[in-house]
Design a protein around this motif. Structure first.
Motif, mmCIF file in Angstrom:
data_model
loop_
_atom_site.group_PDB
_atom_site.id
_atom_site.type_symbol
_atom_site.label_atom_id
_atom_site.label_comp_id
_atom_site.label_asym_id
_atom_site.label_seq_id
_atom_site.Cartn_x
_atom_site.Cartn_y
_atom_site.Cartn_z
ATOM 1 N N ARG A 17 36.110 31.911 18.745
ATOM 2 C CA ARG A 17 35.305 32.689 17.760
ATOM 3 C C ARG A 17 35.674 32.503 16.437
ATOM 4 O O ARG A 17 34.776 32.442 15.478
ATOM 5 C CB ARG A 17 35.383 33.980 18.186
ATOM 6 C CG ARG A 17 34.740 34.663 19.665
ATOM 7 C CD ARG A 17 34.889 36.024 19.859
ATOM 8 N NE ARG A 17 36.344 36.451 20.392
ATOM 9 C CZ ARG A 17 37.217 37.182 20.002
ATOM 10 N NH1 ARG A 17 36.896 37.866 18.954
ATOM 11 N NH2 ARG A 17 38.506 37.336 20.574
ATOM 12 N N LEU A 18 36.802 32.317 15.941
ATOM 13 C CA LEU A 18 37.300 31.797 14.852
ATOM 14 C C LEU A 18 36.541 30.728 14.114
ATOM 15 O O LEU A 18 35.988 30.262 13.159
ATOM 16 C CB LEU A 18 38.784 31.831 14.632
ATOM 17 C CG LEU A 18 39.467 33.170 14.820
ATOM 18 C CD1 LEU A 18 41.237 32.810 14.757
ATOM 19 C CD2 LEU A 18 39.152 34.120 13.513
ATOM 20 N N THR A 19 36.680 29.782 15.292
ATOM 21 C CA THR A 19 35.997 28.406 14.991
ATOM 22 C C THR A 19 34.470 28.489 14.483
ATOM 23 O O THR A 19 34.030 27.964 13.585
ATOM 24 C CB THR A 19 36.185 27.426 15.978
ATOM 25 O OG1 THR A 19 37.621 27.067 16.095
ATOM 26 C CG2 THR A 19 35.405 26.030 15.693
ATOM 27 N N ALA A 20 33.976 29.250 15.419
ATOM 28 C CA ALA A 20 32.558 29.458 15.167
ATOM 29 C C ALA A 20 32.198 30.177 13.563
ATOM 30 O O ALA A 20 31.123 29.955 13.300
ATOM 31 C CB ALA A 20 31.916 30.390 16.425
ATOM 32 N N ASP A 21 32.998 31.028 13.301
ATOM 33 C CA ASP A 21 32.878 31.995 11.821
ATOM 34 C C ASP A 21 33.596 31.047 10.852
ATOM 35 O O ASP A 21 33.769 31.560 9.776
ATOM 36 C CB ASP A 21 33.627 33.075 12.174
ATOM 37 C CG ASP A 21 32.555 34.151 12.880
ATOM 38 O OD1 ASP A 21 31.543 33.703 13.333
ATOM 39 O OD2 ASP A 21 33.161 35.268 13.169
ATOM 40 N N GLY A 22 34.028 30.084 11.087
ATOM 41 C CA GLY A 22 34.783 29.049 10.079
ATOM 42 C C GLY A 22 36.184 29.665 9.382
ATOM 43 O O GLY A 22 36.326 29.556 8.261
ATOM 44 N N LEU A 23 36.791 30.522 10.470
ATOM 45 C CA LEU A 23 38.003 31.257 9.831
ATOM 46 C C LEU A 23 39.163 30.677 10.575
ATOM 47 O O LEU A 23 39.339 30.158 11.409
ATOM 48 C CB LEU A 23 37.826 32.795 10.150
ATOM 49 C CG LEU A 23 36.735 33.501 9.620
ATOM 50 C CD1 LEU A 23 36.499 34.882 10.396
ATOM 51 C CD2 LEU A 23 36.657 33.688 8.331
ATOM 52 N N GLY A 24 40.547 31.004 9.795
ATOM 53 C CA GLY A 24 41.823 30.751 10.076
ATOM 54 C C GLY A 24 42.501 31.892 10.346
ATOM 55 O O GLY A 24 42.047 33.180 10.363
ATOM 56 N N ALA A 25 43.486 31.682 10.975
ATOM 57 C CA ALA A 25 44.688 32.830 11.243
ATOM 58 C C ALA A 25 44.791 33.794 10.021
ATOM 59 O O ALA A 25 44.958 35.182 9.991
ATOM 60 C CB ALA A 25 45.857 32.333 11.806
#
Length: 390
Positions: free
Chosen positions: A83-91
Motif C-alpha cells: 500500500r505504501l508503494t502504491a501511494d509512493g510513501l516511505g515509513a
C-alpha cells in the motif's frame, strides 16, 4: 452519578490496532498497526523496511509458537509495504510526528517487538496470511478447472458435518461413520461417470480435512477414513476425464500437503503417486513441485517447502527413477529422514548400491535429521560388508 461512574464514562476504550489512526496522516486510511509499524521502522531501523523485516523475524522467531506471532505480523508488513508503494510513501512519511512522540514510540515498540498478538487485535492481512491463502487454494482452488466441479458433492458432505464448531471424540467417531456412508452413496450415484466419480472423491477429501481441523480425533477414526479416502482418490481414473494433467498434479501435490498434516499420507506417499500413475508424468510433477517449493519458500512456509521436496522424492520412488535420487537428496538435505529412507530402500531393491550411498552422502549436512543420516550410512556400510559388497 458517582465520581467513579464519571471517570468510567470518560475512560477511552482500549485500542487493539485495526482501528483507523485518528491523527493527520498521508492520503488514505491507515490503521494504528500501520502507524506503529512505521514508527518502529523509523526509530529502530532507520526507516528501512528490509531492516525492519529482519528485526521482526529475529525478535519474534524465539517464540514457542513462532507462526502464531511472526507470520501474522509479517503478513501485515507485506500488505503495508504494498500500500505504501502504491501511494509512493516511505515509513517516515507515514509515521510523521508520531515518531517523535515518546508515548507513541513506546507503545509501537511494545506492540511490534514484544507483545503477544490477540485475535481481536488482528487486521485482515494478519488473519489472511500467506500460508492460510495457500492452504485454502490447496483445498478448493483447482475445482473450477475440474470437468465436474467437486463443489456440489462437497456441499452434500458438508451438510452432514458441522464445520463451525469443535466436537469431542465420540461425535468425531460418528462423523467418520457418516462420511463413509455418504461417500459410498455418492460414489454409487456417480455410476460409471469418471468425471463425477473424481469430483466426489475430491470433495470428500476437502470435507475430511476441514472436519479434522475442528474435531478431537483421539480415536483416530476420522484420520483412518482420510487415509482410505486419499488412496481411493489417487486410484480414481482421472485420465478418463477431460482434466488436464498439469491441473491434476498441481492439485494433487497441494492436496497431499493438507492431508499429510493429519497423517493421511503417512507411509503411503510413494504408493499414492504410483496409484495416480506418476511414471509417465514425472517430468511434469517435478517441475510443478519445484515451482511450489519456490512459492512456499517465498511465503516463508518453511514446513510445507520441506514437505514438497519430500513429495518430489516419493514421486521419483514411485516411478523407480533412481538416477534422480541424488539430486533430490542434495536439495532435501537432512531435514526429513523418511523420503531419504524411501530413496535408499528403492535403490537397494534395484541393487543400486552406489545410488543408495550417494543419497546419504548428498544429504549429510547440518539439519534436523543429520544424526539419522549418519547412523543410516553406518548401518548401510555394515549391511553391505556382511553381504560382501565392495
Amino acid at each position: 452519578m458517582s465520581t467513579a461512574d464519571k471517570a468510567a464514562s470518560r475512560r477511552r476504550p482500549p485500542t487493539f490496532g485495526p482501528e483507523p489512526w485518528p491523527l493527520p496522516a498521508p492520503s488514505g486510511e491507515w490503521s494504528y498497526w500501520d502507524v506503529w509499524f512505521a514508527v518502529a521502522c523509523v526509530v529502530d531501523c532507520g526507516g528501512d523496511w528490509d531492516a525492519f523485516d529482519v528485526r521482526l523475524t529475529r525478535e519474534r522467531s524465539g517464540e514457542v509458537m513462532r507462526g502464531a506471532y511472526l507470520e501474522p505480523l509479517w503478513s501485515h508488513l507485506l500488505d503495508l509495504r504494498e500500500r505504501l508503494t502504491a501511494d509512493g510513501l516511505g515509513a517516515a512519511e507515514l509515521a510523521g510526528g508520531a515518531a517523535r512522540d515518546p508515548k507513541v514510540v513506546a507503545r509501537a515498540r511494545s506492540k511490534v517487538w514484544k507483545q503477544a498478538l490477540e485475535g481481536r487485535a488482528k487486521t485482515a492481512p494478519m488473519r489472511w496470511t500467506p500460508s492460510r491463502r495457500l492452504s485454502a487454494r490447496a483445498l478448493t482452488g483447482a475445482w473450477p478447472r475440474f470437468p465436474v466441479s467437486p463443489q456440489r458433492p462437497y456441499e452434500a458432505f458438508a451438510g452432514i458435518v458441522d464445520l463451525d464448531r469443535h466436537h469431542g471424540q465420540w461425535a468425531t467417531m460418528a462423523v467418520a461413520e457418516a462420511l463413509a456412508e455418504a461417500t459410498v452413496a455418492q460414489v454409487g450415484e456417480a455410476g460409471g461417470d469418471a468425471a463425477r466419480l473424481l469430483a466426489v472423491r475430491r470433495a470428500a477429501l476437502t470435507c475430511g480435512v476441514r472436519a479434522l481441523r475442528v474435531r478431537d480425533d483421539s480415536c483416530g477414526t476420522l484420520g483412518e477414513w482420510l487415509r482410505r479416502t486419499v488412496t481411493e482418490y489417487a486410484s480414481a481414473p482421472w485420465r478418463q476425464t477431460a482434466l488436464p494433467a498439469d491441473v491434476f498434479w498441481q492439485d494433487f501435490l497441494e492436496l497431499l500437503g493438507e492431508v499429510g498434516d493429519f497423517g493421511g499420507t503417512y507411509r503411503q506417499e510413494a504408493e499414492l503417486f504410483a496409484y495416480a500413475g506418476v511414471q509417465g508424468d514425472l517430468d511434469l510433477v517435478e517441475a510443478l513441485a519445484s515451482a511450489l517449493h519456490s512459492e512456499y519458500a517465498s511465503a516463508r512456509w518453511d514446513f510445507r517447502a520441506r514437505e514438497i521436496v519430500g513429495l518430489r522424492a516419493y514421486a521419483q520412488v514411485a516411478a523407480g527413477a533412481v538416477d534422480r535420487f541424488t539430486a533430490t537428496a542434495t536439495v532435501l538435505g537432512s531435514e526429513d529422514w523418511q523420503p531419504l529412507d524411501a530413496m535408499v530402500s528403492c535403490a537397494l531393491r534395484q541393487d543400486d548400491v552406489a545410488t543408495a550411498r550417494a543419497v546419504l552422502r548428498a544429504a549429510h549436512r547440518p539439519g534436523f535429521q543429520q544424526d539419522w543420516v549418519r547412523r543410516r550410512a553406518i548401518e548401510l556400510g555394515q549391511e553391505l560388508d556382511g553381504e560382501g559388497h565392495a
